[in-house]
Design an enzyme around this catalytic site. Structure first.
Site, PDB file in Angstrom:
ATOM      1  CB  CYS A  16      -1.157  65.087  38.309  1.00  0.00           C
ATOM      2  SG  CYS A  16      -1.007  64.236  36.600  1.00  0.00           S
ATOM      3  CB  CYS A  19       1.251  64.475  33.100  1.00  0.00           C
ATOM      4  SG  CYS A  19      -0.721  64.886  32.868  1.00  0.00           S
ATOM      5  CB  CYS A  83       9.343  85.408  -9.780  1.00  0.00           C
ATOM      6  SG  CYS A  83      10.412  84.177  -9.344  1.00  0.00           S
ATOM      7  CB  CYS A  86      11.693  84.253  -4.861  1.00  0.00           C
ATOM      8  SG  CYS A  86      12.801  84.883  -6.362  1.00  0.00           S
ATOM      9  CG  ASP A 495     -27.975  78.959  19.482  1.00  0.00           C
ATOM     10  OD1 ASP A 495     -27.991  77.265  20.124  1.00  0.00           O
ATOM     11  OD2 ASP A 495     -27.026  79.883  20.003  1.00  0.00           O
ATOM     12  CG  ASP A 690     -24.241  83.628  21.216  1.00  0.00           C
ATOM     13  OD1 ASP A 690     -25.410  82.074  20.550  1.00  0.00           O
ATOM     14  OD2 ASP A 690     -25.109  84.252  22.219  1.00  0.00           O
ATOM     15  CG  ASP A 694     -23.367  77.960  20.828  1.00  0.00           C
ATOM     16  OD1 ASP A 694     -23.662  77.114  20.695  1.00  0.00           O
ATOM     17  OD2 ASP A 694     -23.810  79.083  20.334  1.00  0.00           O
TER      18      ASP A 694
END
EC number: 7.2.2.8
Length: 802
Positions: A16, A19, A83, A86, A495, A690, A694
């Site tokens: 809004c 903000c 190496c 680098c 869970d 899941d 959660d």
């Protein structure tokens, strides 16, 4: 403001005018800053004095207020890195660029991943900056065949190695003369013969080391090329000096080291070839995932079936898939039925029955029926594309354990050059005063035995192979950081619904005749309650025909009451039966108590006010859940169950699977707080879930593990995704983490130990330069080879695995 710059930032999170006003006000409080924030365009335009401020300061200010600044990510292919020095240098330079939020460079994949603010920089500027450092860089092309490109590069390395070996082998004979006092033809000892063989090796085959050294030194850095170029040049040009003395008659037996420079370059090329070959095998898992994708699709156009390339399929297209063909993209079946082999996604070998309205996943195999489907996700949005993306990101990410190696790599080469110089001075002044050759040989040995490559490869190769192996088993780590964190887990919180259980209630017990079941299912068929659905499905499995209800009434807290074909039906608990003066025989009452104690929902059925049956419905425990929890216990990990269900139901499920700790009657918003409570006890906690509810707990936990059959919100919030929902993959994920970290520690021990032991031995003059070069070449090969052992690891946890 006399000296001003203007920048525009894309801001996220504004909802809004309050903000935008807040951000604008905060920015304008900074000295010599004029900011305007537009809520509609979600942009902040900032004029500022560059002598006082930089863009990062404005970004930090906005983020401190709780808003975000839009970031873009680009992946770059980089060639020419030899190496760890680098990759460390490129990473450091990129992170110092204006507008770069974070950059990581992976030596193993030869790629960089850069998060940047598009208002401040762009991908082309990043590429240009890398090129200025002396490396080739380009924006990663996902359609480009990376495998063939790497195969060509490997072939090129092999050709150079063969040419170098052919030229160096005659010179190698001279080493056997020194070592074993052998007799060889005079040609081999001729200075001109040695010069002719060694010069193309030094300046044609070995030119890459000079180019690499020059580019690094020009940009204020130093890498392995510097060590090789300085070491071999010292041997070569000292030989030239001795040859000149021989030509002008100053000596009849010149001390030549042409064989040292040529054989060193050959051995280093041999090591680099073996290293590149081994590294190419680390990406096999990704290649196998890519090979799973379907190549084309059969689309229905104007009633005709037409085969089109996969990239031409769009959302909403109607596709036909015949038996034995791969499902081209994610979609929904609109006609037909079949069985789908989803083993590539879930690891489950038994095909899954699919009917109309069921979803199908792209690249899974259609086994036995022709289906018509609508495409719902295509291209980069499909399930397989997302899996590939997660694996790619994990393989290119860095684990925190790599930080020490990165820090050391940045200073490694200058320190080694310093040690080599000190070695030369000590030898020529103290050990063999005034004698040049022993000092030269010892310092060359120091230069060529040092190996920054092994340090740089120790961690990323193990992460690549480990995450790839895990992905093959349906375990997706989202980054190296999570691989490292997972091995520390000592507590796992599961869970209940959808994680330990299948998340779909089914009828577990029924006592009664088919007529009672038919009436019961008819009464329940219009209900949307999951328990009603379970009863209806059970009746359909018995092939019972359901009719229509005449009247239906829900009795809150008790059950339902219905009339069907002049039959009065009551379905519910003891209270409902008591209210209707229906008595319960003792054996029925005992059965009811038994079911309730087991965590099942039990319902009594009365027809025409006479008790005719009892049915129990429960969310059943997943296959292998008990075995998975036993394996976790065997690994010394505490397992707890977190659920919103009542304690009796929760305890019943916990007892079935062997869980001792139960946290029940928890509201969804309280789950994260329960995780925090365990963490306050000093525990390292993994949360497995899941559902949407959660997600906060998954984020709060030290490691969040999402079940792949769950919601996208949960998967997005998690650090690890378990495809298919098999709980046996949880102990396997922990073991994969432990095995990978153990492998990294072995690699780091070897890389550090090799350099710590090898450099002093070389400085003492105990190693000939060619032996030192061989050791250096094989050190990085040994690290990659050790990492490749993870490809064969069996993800079987050990007892009390540390």
């Amino acid at each position: 403001m006399a000296n001003t710059k203007k920048t525009t930032l894309d801001i996220t999170g504004m909802t809004c005018a309050a903000c935008s006003n807040r951000i604008e006000k905060k920015l304008n409080k900074l000295d010599d800053v004029n900011a305007q924030v537009n809520l509609t365009t979600e942009k902040a335009t900032v004029e500022y004095n560059p002598d006082q401020h930089d863009v990062q300061e404005f970004i930090n200010t906005i983020q401190h207020l709780g808003y975000g600044v839009a970031v873009e990510t680009v992946e770059l292919d980089i060639t020419g890195m030899t190496c760890a020095a680098c990759s460390s240098r490129i990473e450091k330079v990129l992170n110092k660029m204006d507008g770069v939020q974070n950059a990581t460079v992976n030596l193993t994949t030869e790629q960089a991943k850069v998060d940047y603010y598009p208002e401040e920089t762009d991908a082309d500027k990043l590429v240009t900056r890398i090129q200025k450092l002396g490396y080739d860089a380009s924006i990663k092309d996902n359609n480009k065949d990376q495998t063939s490109r790497k195969a060509e590069a490997l072939q090129h390395k092999l050709i150079k190695l063969i040419i170098s070996a052919v030229l160096s082998l005659p010179l190698l004979m001279l080493m056997f003369v020194h070592l074993f006092n052998m007799h060889i033809p005079a040609l081999f000892t001729n200075p001109w013969f040695q010069f002719i063989l060694a010069t193309p090796v030094q300046f044609i085959i070995g030119w890459q080391f000079y180019v690499g050294a020059y580019k690094n030194l020009r940009n204020g850095g130093a890498n392995m090329d510097v060590l090789v170029a300085v070491g071999t040049s010292a041997a070569y040009f000292y030989s030239i000096y001795e040859m000149v003395r021989w030509l002008n008659g100053s000596t009849t037996q010149p001390h030549l080291y042409f064989e040292t420079s040529a054989v060193l370059i050959t051995l280093i090329l041999f090591g680099k070839y073996l290293e590149a070959r081994a590294k190419s095998q680390t990406t096999n898992a990704l290649g196998e995932l890519l090979s799973l994708q379907a190549k084309e699709a059969r689309i229905l156009k104007d009633g005709n079936e037409v085969m089109i390339p996969l990239n031409e399929v769009h959302v909403g297209d109607t596709l036909i898939v015949k038996p034995g063909e791969k499902i081209p993209v994610d979609g929904k079946i609109i006609k037909g039925m079949t069985a789908i082999d989803e083993s590539m996604l879930t690891g489950e070998s038994i095909p899954v029955e699919k009917n109309v309205d069921d979803t199908v996943i792209g690249s899974t195999m259609n086994k036995n029926g022709t289906i018509t489907m609508t495409a719902t996700k295509v291209g980069g949005d499909t399930a397989l594309a997302n899996i590939i993306k997660v694996v790619e990101e994990a393989q290119s990410s860095k684990a925190p354990i790599q930080r020490l190696a990165d820090i050391i790599s940045g200073y490694f080469v200058p320190i080694v050059v310093g040690i080599a110089l000190l070695t030369f001075i000590v030898w020529i002044t103290l050990v063999t005063p005034g004698t040049f050759e022993p000092a030269l040989v010892a310092s060359i040995s120091v230069l060529v035995i040092a190996c920054p490559c092994a340090l740089g490869l120790a961690t990323p190769t193990s992460i690549m192979v480990g995450t790839g192996r895990a992905a093959e088993n349906g375990i997706l780590f989202k980054g190296g950081e999570f691989v490292e964190r997972t091995h520390q887990i000592d507590t796992i919180v599961l869970d209940k619904t959808g994680t330990i259980t299948n998340g779909r209630p089914v009828v577990t017990d029924y006592h009664g005749d088919n007529q009672t079941l038919q009436l019961l299912a008819t009464a329940e068929k219009d209900s949307e309650h999951p328990l009603a659905e379970a009863i209806v499905n059970y009746a359909k499995e018995k092939q019972l025909i359901l009719t229509e209800t005449t009247t239906f009434k829900a009795v809150p807290g008790h059950g339902i009451e219905a009339t069907i074909d002049h039959h009065h039906i009551l379905v519910g608990n003891r209270k409902l039966m008591a209210d209707n003066d229906i008595s319960l025989p003792k054996h029925i009452s005992d059965d009811l108590t038994h079911y309730e104690r087991d965590g099942k929902t039990a319902m009594l059925i009365a027809v025409n006010y006479s008790l005719t049956g009892i049915i129990a419905v429960a969310d059943t425990v997943k296959d292998h859940a008990k075995d998975a929890i036993k394996q976790l216990h065997d690994m010394g990990i505490e397992v707890a169950m977190l659920t919103g269900d009542n304690k009796n139901t929760a305890q019943a499920i916990a007892k079935q699977v062997g869980i001792d700790t139960v946290i029940a009657d928890i509201l969804p918003e309280e789950k994260a707080a329960q995780i925090a409570k365990l963490q306050q006890q000093g525990k390292k906690v993994a949360m497995v879930g899941d559902g949407v509810n959660d997600a906060p707990a998954l984020v709060k936990a030290d490691i969040g593990i999402a079940i792949g059959t769950g919601t996208e919100v949960a998967i997005e919030a998690a650090d690890i995704t378990i495809l298919g929902g098999d709980l046996m993959l949880i102990p396997k994920a922990i073991y994969a983490s432990k095995a990978t970290i153990r492998n990294i520690r072995q690699n780091l021990f070897w890389a550090f130990g090799y350099n710590i032991a090898g450099i002093p031995i070389a400085a003492l003059g105990l190693l000939a330069p060619w032996v030192a070069g061989a050791a250096m070449a094989l050190s990085s090969v040994s690290v990659v080879t050790n990492a490749l052992r993870l490809k064969k690891m069996r993800l079987e946890p050990r007892r009390k695995d540390a």
